[in-house]
Motif scaffolding. Sequence first.
Motif, PDB file in Angstrom:
ATOM      1  N   LYS A   6      14.558  -0.778  18.750  1.00 55.49           N
ATOM      2  CA  LYS A   6      14.644   0.678  18.587  1.00 55.49           C
ATOM      3  C   LYS A   6      15.020   1.028  17.148  1.00 55.49           C
ATOM      4  N   ARG A   7      15.943   0.257  16.587  1.00 56.26           N
ATOM      5  CA  ARG A   7      16.339   0.504  15.206  1.00 56.26           C
ATOM      6  C   ARG A   7      15.165   0.225  14.260  1.00 56.26           C
ATOM      7  N   LYS A   8      14.426  -0.829  14.528  1.00 55.75           N
ATOM      8  CA  LYS A   8      13.265  -1.176  13.707  1.00 55.75           C
ATOM      9  C   LYS A   8      12.254  -0.036  13.700  1.00 55.75           C
ATOM     10  N   LEU A   9      11.980   0.513  14.870  1.00 48.86           N
ATOM     11  CA  LEU A   9      11.002   1.588  14.967  1.00 48.86           C
ATOM     12  C   LEU A   9      11.515   2.863  14.306  1.00 48.86           C
ATOM     13  N   ALA A  10      12.843   3.081  14.426  1.00 49.51           N
ATOM     14  CA  ALA A  10      13.410   4.296  13.837  1.00 49.51           C
ATOM     15  C   ALA A  10      13.448   4.215  12.313  1.00 49.51           C
ATOM     16  N   MET A  11      13.717   3.032  11.773  1.00 50.27           N
ATOM     17  CA  MET A  11      13.892   2.876  10.326  1.00 50.27           C
ATOM     18  C   MET A  11      12.589   2.545   9.601  1.00 50.27           C
ATOM     19  N   ASP A  12      11.614   2.060  10.313  1.00 50.55           N
ATOM     20  CA  ASP A  12      10.385   1.604   9.672  1.00 50.55           C
ATOM     21  C   ASP A  12       9.584   2.792   9.114  1.00 50.55           C
ATOM     22  N   PHE A  13       8.933   2.612   7.988  1.00 52.48           N
ATOM     23  CA  PHE A  13       8.080   3.664   7.418  1.00 52.48           C
ATOM     24  C   PHE A  13       6.879   3.008   6.754  1.00 52.48           C
ATOM     25  N   ASP A  14       5.880   3.811   6.506  1.00 53.19           N
ATOM     26  CA  ASP A  14       4.633   3.335   5.910  1.00 53.19           C
ATOM     27  C   ASP A  14       4.850   3.203   4.400  1.00 53.19           C
ATOM     28  N   GLU A  15       5.128   1.998   3.920  1.00 56.78           N
ATOM     29  CA  GLU A  15       5.447   1.776   2.507  1.00 56.78           C
ATOM     30  C   GLU A  15       4.268   2.129   1.600  1.00 56.78           C
ATOM     31  N   GLU A  16       3.051   1.804   2.011  1.00 61.10           N
ATOM     32  CA  GLU A  16       1.875   2.087   1.193  1.00 61.10           C
ATOM     33  C   GLU A  16       1.667   3.585   1.022  1.00 61.10           C
ATOM     34  N   PHE A  17       1.954   4.316   2.099  1.00 65.22           N
ATOM     35  CA  PHE A  17       1.815   5.771   2.045  1.00 65.22           C
ATOM     36  C   PHE A  17       2.790   6.373   1.025  1.00 65.22           C
ATOM     37  N   VAL A  18       4.026   5.866   1.015  1.00 64.27           N
ATOM     38  CA  VAL A  18       5.032   6.374   0.065  1.00 64.27           C
ATOM     39  C   VAL A  18       4.661   5.966  -1.363  1.00 64.27           C
ATOM     40  N   ARG A  19       4.141   4.765  -1.524  1.00 62.98           N
ATOM     41  CA  ARG A  19       3.727   4.335  -2.876  1.00 62.98           C
ATOM     42  C   ARG A  19       2.623   5.246  -3.423  1.00 62.98           C
ATOM     43  N   GLU A  20       1.720   5.693  -2.539  1.00 64.33           N
ATOM     44  CA  GLU A  20       0.670   6.616  -2.982  1.00 64.33           C
ATOM     45  C   GLU A  20       1.275   7.936  -3.443  1.00 64.33           C
ATOM     46  N   ALA A  21       2.378   8.341  -2.749  1.00 63.44           N
ATOM     47  CA  ALA A  21       3.037   9.597  -3.161  1.00 63.44           C
ATOM     48  C   ALA A  21       3.619   9.474  -4.563  1.00 63.44           C
ATOM     49  N   MET A  22       4.017   8.253  -4.965  1.00 62.88           N
ATOM     50  CA  MET A  22       4.566   8.044  -6.310  1.00 62.88           C
ATOM     51  C   MET A  22       3.490   8.199  -7.403  1.00 62.88           C
ATOM     52  N   LYS A  23       2.208   8.260  -7.012  1.00 67.54           N
ATOM     53  CA  LYS A  23       1.099   8.382  -7.976  1.00 67.54           C
ATOM     54  C   LYS A  23       0.691   9.840  -8.207  1.00 67.54           C
ATOM     55  N   VAL A  24       1.406  10.763  -7.557  1.00 67.87           N
ATOM     56  CA  VAL A  24       1.097  12.185  -7.765  1.00 67.87           C
ATOM     57  C   VAL A  24       1.445  12.560  -9.203  1.00 67.87           C
ATOM     58  N   GLU A  25       0.557  13.300  -9.833  1.00 66.96           N
ATOM     59  CA  GLU A  25       0.703  13.636 -11.252  1.00 66.96           C
ATOM     60  C   GLU A  25       1.963  14.471 -11.488  1.00 66.96           C
ATOM     61  N   GLY A  26       2.747  14.063 -12.515  1.00 69.29           N
ATOM     62  CA  GLY A  26       3.903  14.815 -12.961  1.00 69.29           C
ATOM     63  C   GLY A  26       5.117  14.743 -12.041  1.00 69.29           C
ATOM     64  N   THR A  27       5.080  13.919 -10.968  1.00 68.37           N
ATOM     65  CA  THR A  27       6.222  13.857 -10.041  1.00 68.37           C
ATOM     66  C   THR A  27       7.272  12.896 -10.548  1.00 68.37           C
ATOM     67  N   THR A  28       8.495  13.007  -9.970  1.00 65.80           N
ATOM     68  CA  THR A  28       9.590  12.103 -10.299  1.00 65.80           C
ATOM     69  C   THR A  28      10.035  11.380  -9.041  1.00 65.80           C
ATOM     70  N   ALA A  29      10.866  10.329  -9.228  1.00 69.94           N
ATOM     71  CA  ALA A  29      11.378   9.569  -8.075  1.00 69.94           C
ATOM     72  C   ALA A  29      12.170  10.478  -7.149  1.00 69.94           C
ATOM     73  N   ARG A  30      12.991  11.395  -7.702  1.00 67.22           N
ATOM     74  CA  ARG A  30      13.782  12.307  -6.878  1.00 67.22           C
ATOM     75  C   ARG A  30      12.889  13.237  -6.069  1.00 67.22           C
ATOM     76  N   GLU A  31      11.815  13.731  -6.656  1.00 72.07           N
ATOM     77  CA  GLU A  31      10.894  14.622  -5.958  1.00 72.07           C
ATOM     78  C   GLU A  31      10.188  13.874  -4.814  1.00 72.07           C
ATOM     79  N   VAL A  32       9.837  12.607  -5.057  1.00 66.86           N
ATOM     80  CA  VAL A  32       9.228  11.797  -3.983  1.00 66.86           C
ATOM     81  C   VAL A  32      10.211  11.618  -2.830  1.00 66.86           C
ATOM     82  N   PHE A  33      11.489  11.362  -3.141  1.00 64.63           N
ATOM     83  CA  PHE A  33      12.519  11.186  -2.107  1.00 64.63           C
ATOM     84  C   PHE A  33      12.654  12.461  -1.276  1.00 64.63           C
TER      85      PHE A  33
END
Length: 439
Positions: free
Chosen positions: A156-183
């Motif tokens: 249950k903890r695994k399912l609750a804590m798990d996230f799509d890492e590749e999806f978040v990495r793609e968000a880091m490629k948005v133009e002009g964004t910062t790490a805080r904005e991605v968070f």
Amino acid sequence: MGLRDDLERFREVGEERREDLKEFISYGDLGASGSKDIKIPIKVVDLPEFKYDRLDMGGVGQGKGGTPDVGQPLGQPQPGDGDGEDGEPGEEGAEHEYYEMDPEQFAEALDEELGLELEPKGKEVVEEVEGDFTDITRSGPHSTLDFERLFKEGLKRKLAMDFDEEFVREAMKVEGTTAREVFEWCREQNILVSMAWIEDEWGRIPDDERGAWASFEEMEENVERTTATQRIRREGLREIPFRREDERYRHPEVIEKKQSNVVVVNIRDVSGSMRETKRELVERTFTPLDWYLTGKYDHAEFVYIAHDAEAWEVERDEFFGIRSGGGTRISSAYELAKEVLDERYPWREWNRYVFAAGDSENSSNDTKERVVPLMQEIDANLHAYVETQPGGTAINATHAEEVERSLGEQGNVVVAYVSEPDDVIDAIYTILSTEATAE
């Protein structure tokens, strides 16, 4: 009717094995039984069978060794030719054996015979019994660790804590964004990712990939987000985040069971007026009552008190045989009974029966002034007095009548009268049916 039918009939007769229970109690040999094994006489029935002579002994018509030829007169029967030694049939008594019952079987049989419905009462003494391993604690032997529960909590903890890492990495490629904005965007999307992970991954994004998306909305429209279940099916389950606080240990459930304990106080008048016939009637009444209550309760103990003008505790083997030459003061027995019960058998823990028997003769005013108040003071499921007066009540035998007159409406007091063996069953029924209906 063929031989097989005969055999079945013999078996049927044999299975109706024991002497009638009422007849056994009233007239049978009670002394052959012990406290745990009741022996009821049965008749042994021999089943029919063929018997063959040995082959080398010859047969009819063989004509040798003194054996007559066919047609030769045999002569007159000689003494001793019959089954008995003197040739007279039917003079030998049938062989007897015993059908053995334990007290529980005896109680069931007597219930059925008399139509009784006595239900033992559980008292405050409890017995702790280990049940199934259903109780859960936070500590215990490693062998009792509930691994299935631990695995489920980790999953249950695994399912609750798990996230799509590749999806978040793609968000880091948005133009002009910062790490805080991605968070902050991840929090809005209910993606449980830590700021430390984003900062760690931020430096791993190649410079030529930054600015790949003009906005988060554009990235979401063009990048497929996978669920934890989809990723587990695709990649398998490589690790489960177990934690010590998830550990639980199985323990057997503790069941509190009220145990039905019983103590029976048997009181008998042993004064000079209690002759052999009276003593036998007491034994025929008390012995089946002892067996019955032993069979009904989880644990049974017995106290035997003999009295004339004084009272004393005796063993069961002595109880029915004692005879003294003294007078009678029944209250002495109840005084001793009260002392024994108060010291050894507290009412909150024990079902208590007080059975007394005698010929109803008592010293002047003792019944009214001492016995009746003592019976009222002694807490008991049932008080019973059995008057044994063969041939009818004597003029000065008034104890039973006084008890009945004073306490008959109390509900847990009963008086029974036994003047001959045929009265014993009725007395037992009167006593036990009173207990069965008492509140």
